[in-house]
Design an enzyme around this catalytic site. Structure first.
Site, PDB file in Angstrom:
ATOM      1  N   GLY A  58       8.098 -17.965 -17.709  1.00  0.00           N
ATOM      2  CA  GLY A  58       7.135 -16.977 -17.241  1.00  0.00           C
ATOM      3  C   GLY A  58       7.235 -15.597 -17.844  1.00  0.00           C
ATOM      4  O   GLY A  58       6.481 -14.701 -17.463  1.00  0.00           O
ATOM      5  N   GLU A  70      13.612 -21.789 -18.489  1.00  0.00           N
ATOM      6  CA  GLU A  70      12.597 -22.700 -19.048  1.00  0.00           C
ATOM      7  C   GLU A  70      11.513 -21.905 -19.763  1.00  0.00           C
ATOM      8  O   GLU A  70      10.335 -21.957 -19.383  1.00  0.00           O
ATOM      9  CB  GLU A  70      11.953 -23.507 -17.911  1.00  0.00           C
ATOM     10  CG  GLU A  70      12.919 -24.273 -17.022  1.00  0.00           C
ATOM     11  CD  GLU A  70      12.251 -24.783 -15.746  1.00  0.00           C
ATOM     12  OE1 GLU A  70      11.127 -24.353 -15.421  1.00  0.00           O
ATOM     13  OE2 GLU A  70      12.853 -25.636 -15.072  1.00  0.00           O
ATOM     14  N   ARG A 126      -7.569 -21.232 -24.358  1.00  0.00           N
ATOM     15  CA  ARG A 126      -7.130 -20.100 -23.538  1.00  0.00           C
ATOM     16  C   ARG A 126      -8.210 -19.056 -23.262  1.00  0.00           C
ATOM     17  O   ARG A 126      -8.361 -18.621 -22.128  1.00  0.00           O
ATOM     18  CB  ARG A 126      -5.875 -19.448 -24.141  1.00  0.00           C
ATOM     19  CG  ARG A 126      -4.598 -20.279 -23.901  1.00  0.00           C
ATOM     20  CD  ARG A 126      -3.349 -19.657 -24.503  1.00  0.00           C
ATOM     21  NE  ARG A 126      -3.328 -18.214 -24.465  1.00  0.00           N
ATOM     22  CZ  ARG A 126      -3.012 -17.466 -23.410  1.00  0.00           C
ATOM     23  NH1 ARG A 126      -2.631 -18.030 -22.289  1.00  0.00           N
ATOM     24  NH2 ARG A 126      -3.055 -16.159 -23.471  1.00  0.00           N
ATOM     25  N   GLY A 133       8.677 -20.804 -22.381  1.00  0.00           N
ATOM     26  CA  GLY A 133       7.747 -21.445 -23.310  1.00  0.00           C
ATOM     27  C   GLY A 133       7.127 -20.378 -24.192  1.00  0.00           C
ATOM     28  O   GLY A 133       7.504 -20.147 -25.333  1.00  0.00           O
ATOM     29  N   ARG A 134       6.181 -19.665 -23.589  1.00  0.00           N
ATOM     30  CA  ARG A 134       5.410 -18.645 -24.295  1.00  0.00           C
ATOM     31  C   ARG A 134       6.266 -17.664 -25.119  1.00  0.00           C
ATOM     32  O   ARG A 134       5.977 -17.412 -26.290  1.00  0.00           O
ATOM     33  CB  ARG A 134       4.617 -17.859 -23.254  1.00  0.00           C
ATOM     34  CG  ARG A 134       3.594 -16.907 -23.790  1.00  0.00           C
ATOM     35  CD  ARG A 134       3.044 -16.068 -22.625  1.00  0.00           C
ATOM     36  NE  ARG A 134       2.634 -16.884 -21.502  1.00  0.00           N
ATOM     37  CZ  ARG A 134       1.413 -17.386 -21.345  1.00  0.00           C
ATOM     38  NH1 ARG A 134       0.471 -17.118 -22.220  1.00  0.00           N
ATOM     39  NH2 ARG A 134       1.114 -18.130 -20.296  1.00  0.00           N
ATOM     40  N   CYS A 193     -21.008 -26.813 -27.488  1.00  0.00           N
ATOM     41  CA  CYS A 193     -22.193 -26.570 -26.675  1.00  0.00           C
ATOM     42  C   CYS A 193     -21.817 -26.197 -25.253  1.00  0.00           C
ATOM     43  O   CYS A 193     -21.962 -26.984 -24.309  1.00  0.00           O
ATOM     44  CB  CYS A 193     -23.092 -27.797 -26.713  1.00  0.00           C
ATOM     45  SG  CYS A 193     -23.719 -28.031 -28.368  1.00  0.00           S
ATOM     46  N   GLU A 194     -21.290 -25.022 -25.105  1.00  0.00           N
ATOM     47  CA  GLU A 194     -20.905 -24.426 -23.822  1.00  0.00           C
ATOM     48  C   GLU A 194     -20.994 -22.926 -24.033  1.00  0.00           C
ATOM     49  O   GLU A 194     -20.497 -22.423 -25.045  1.00  0.00           O
ATOM     50  CB  GLU A 194     -19.426 -24.709 -23.494  1.00  0.00           C
ATOM     51  CG  GLU A 194     -19.062 -26.104 -23.140  1.00  0.00           C
ATOM     52  CD  GLU A 194     -19.404 -26.499 -21.717  1.00  0.00           C
ATOM     53  OE1 GLU A 194     -19.654 -25.620 -20.881  1.00  0.00           O
ATOM     54  OE2 GLU A 194     -19.429 -27.708 -21.468  1.00  0.00           O
ATOM     55  N   TYR A 237       0.456 -22.946 -25.711  1.00  0.00           N
ATOM     56  CA  TYR A 237      -0.770 -23.351 -24.998  1.00  0.00           C
ATOM     57  C   TYR A 237      -1.993 -23.298 -25.900  1.00  0.00           C
ATOM     58  O   TYR A 237      -3.102 -23.013 -25.455  1.00  0.00           O
ATOM     59  CB  TYR A 237      -0.959 -22.492 -23.733  1.00  0.00           C
ATOM     60  CG  TYR A 237       0.296 -22.459 -22.881  1.00  0.00           C
ATOM     61  CD1 TYR A 237       0.670 -23.591 -22.152  1.00  0.00           C
ATOM     62  CD2 TYR A 237       1.131 -21.351 -22.847  1.00  0.00           C
ATOM     63  CE1 TYR A 237       1.839 -23.596 -21.407  1.00  0.00           C
ATOM     64  CE2 TYR A 237       2.308 -21.350 -22.101  1.00  0.00           C
ATOM     65  CZ  TYR A 237       2.643 -22.471 -21.386  1.00  0.00           C
ATOM     66  OH  TYR A 237       3.807 -22.488 -20.646  1.00  0.00           O
TER      67      TYR A 237
HETATM   68  C1  LIG Z   1       4.791 -23.728 -17.570  1.00  0.00           C
HETATM   69  C2  LIG Z   1       6.157 -23.736 -17.043  1.00  0.00           C
HETATM   70  C3  LIG Z   1       7.169 -23.044 -17.724  1.00  0.00           C
HETATM   71  C4  LIG Z   1       6.936 -22.196 -18.943  1.00  0.00           C
HETATM   72  O1  LIG Z   1       6.245 -21.032 -18.672  1.00  0.00           O
HETATM   73  P1  LIG Z   1       6.072 -19.898 -19.794  1.00  0.00           P
HETATM   74  O2  LIG Z   1       5.209 -18.895 -19.165  1.00  0.00           O
HETATM   75  O3  LIG Z   1       5.452 -20.519 -20.987  1.00  0.00           O
HETATM   76  O4  LIG Z   1       7.435 -19.357 -20.105  1.00  0.00           O
HETATM   77  C5  LIG Z   1       8.457 -23.160 -17.220  1.00  0.00           C
HETATM   78  N1  LIG Z   1       8.737 -23.885 -16.120  1.00  0.00           N
HETATM   79  C6  LIG Z   1       7.785 -24.558 -15.434  1.00  0.00           C
HETATM   80  C7  LIG Z   1       8.155 -25.344 -14.244  1.00  0.00           C
HETATM   81  C8  LIG Z   1       6.473 -24.491 -15.876  1.00  0.00           C
HETATM   82  O5  LIG Z   1       5.528 -25.140 -15.184  1.00  0.00           O
END
Ligand SMILES: *Cc1c(COP(=O)(O)O)cnc(C)c1O
Length: 409
Positions: A236, A271, A310, A273-274, A341-342, A370
């Site tokens: 997050g 965890e 996004r 991601g982004r 077509c949206e 994403y």
């Molecule tokens: C989507 C998600 C993440 C990753 O979130 P980011 O904003 O990309 O860091 C981590 N843990 C869980 C459980 C998620 O659903």
């Protein structure tokens, strides 16, 4: 550090110009910088070095196998949310003791696979799920390591479609339910309650929600008196998509987590991601048409909302830059749109742009997270190719989906 930037008015991914890549690969295509990916991961690692966390990359943000392999080589684990992601993480060589499984709707098939693979933690999100994992573990004569996901009832103050930690959301268990389920899980013979997990949403730029989240976790730990082996803080962390946009102060977050772990014998899991992968990728697209409409010009790209969802899904802006910047400038209103077509198939409205013409190329930036993973075949359009650049070389890391495949059923 920035490995994707304009050099002498040419967009370069490391040492290769995007223009050169357009001669080689059919647009639209995603292109990633390996140096940027490594830089981001190692930077994250070093900011949190005092707590030596297990970093489980959120595979849902980008599940390209080559990129997962590269992340594994520099020490990454994986956070997965489906059996497909689990199998990909394993195929990428990620040790199952570095894999955590999240999500409110794990199926029997998914749970069985996770049990058999003896992953680090299955993060439980409901009592029914706990009962099922216990039963399936018993059938397989296994004792399964699980975590429990707390819904800390915190507003991450992010976009409502990516907020996961407030009372009204489906994720995790509210405080008292979480406490009660901890007690129940401890009595289940085939489960080992080792983790307490939380993930309050995505693209969170203020430190306050994280601070509150840590204090809620403390409350659960004190109340249950369980010596959790792992505290999984989720992902997050917010980044800046546009120039000068605020991002999360990661150093401050690290200090808060250091304070949190003091006098606790726990291992922290993240965890992310982004923050690891968003700025490693661009989407290169060709301008098909330029159409005047009143006082505005539509720039119609060959990339659409099916390739990059996004902007239409979350109403967010991705910066668009020409891959070859002109010295001349167009000063009117322009709108970048796709061919779908949206009416929500649009990327960006802005005033003024480097002078461009039909057949030129542009790049949508910060699309490593994403982007490809959310893409679809809407309008029966093939999923696009992915290319990875490292230094002065480039390679195809996912083929553009073939039309034959696409039209076969
Ligand atoms: C989507 C998600 C993440 C990753 O979130 P980011 O904003 O990309 O860091 C981590 N843990 C869980 C459980 C998620 O659903």
């Amino acid at each position: 550090m920035n490995f994707i930037q304009l050099r002498n008015n040419n967009l370069c991914i490391e040492n290769i110009s995007a223009l050169k890549l357009t001669k080689k690969y059919q647009t639209p295509f995603y292109c990633y910088s390996l140096a940027q990916l490594k830089n981001n991961f190692l930077n994250f690692n070093s900011i949190f070095k005092n707590i030596k966390p297990i970093i489980c990359f959120a595979v849902k943000s980008n599940s390209n196998l080559t990129l997962l392999r590269e992340l594994r080589k520099i020490g990454s684990g994986a956070d997965v949310v489906s059996i497909g992601e689990l199998l990909k993480a394993i195929k990428a060589g990620i040790n199952s003791k570095k894999i955590v499984f999240s999500g409110v709707g794990k199926t029997e098939e998914e749970i069985k696979k996770a049990i058999k693979k003896r992953i680090l933690l299955i993060n439980i999100e409901s009592e029914s799920e706990a009962i099922l994992i216990n039963k399936l573990s018993k059938n397989l004569s296994k004792k399964t390591s699980v975590g429990i996901r707390l819904n800390p009832n915190i507003n991450g103050k992010t976009h409502k479609k990516i907020s996961t930690g407030t009372k009204g959301e489906k994720f995790g268990l509210l405080y008292s339910d979480c406490i009660n389920l901890c007690k129940k899980i401890e009595k289940m013979k085939n489960l080992k309650l080792e983790g307490l997990s939380v993930h309050i949403g995505s693209q969170i730029k203020n430190i306050k929600p994280f601070k509150d989240m840590l204090s809620r976790l403390d409350k659960v730990i004190k109340r249950t008196k369980i010596n959790f082996k792992f505290i999984d803080l989720g992902g997050g962390m917010g980044i800046s998509y546009l120039n000068k946009e605020k991002k999360l102060n990661l150093k401050k977050y690290s200090q808060l987590v250091q304070k949190f772990v003091k006098n606790k014998n726990v291992k922290i899991i993240f965890e992310p991601g982004r923050i690891i992968i968003a700025d490693t990728g661009v989407l290169i697209s060709k301008i098909l048409y330029i159409k005047k409409s009143g006082s505005k010009k539509f720039i119609i790209l060959d990339a659409g909302m099916n390739d990059l969802m996004r902007p239409s899904l979350y109403n967010v802006k991705h910066q668009i830059i020409p891959i070859k910047k002109s010295n001349k400038r167009f000063n009117g209103n322009i709108e970048f749109v796709g061919p779908i077509c949206e009416s929500s198939d649009k990327f960006l409205n802005q005033r003024g742009f480097s002078e461009i013409k039909e057949g030129d190329y542009v790049s949508l930036t910060h699309v490593g997270a994403y982007g490809m993973s959310l893409s679809s075949n809407y309008n029966v359009r093939p999923k696009v190719a992915e290319v990875m650049v490292t230094g002065s070389s480039h390679k195809l890391i996912r083929k553009r989906q073939s039309l034959e495949n696409l039209v076969k059923d």
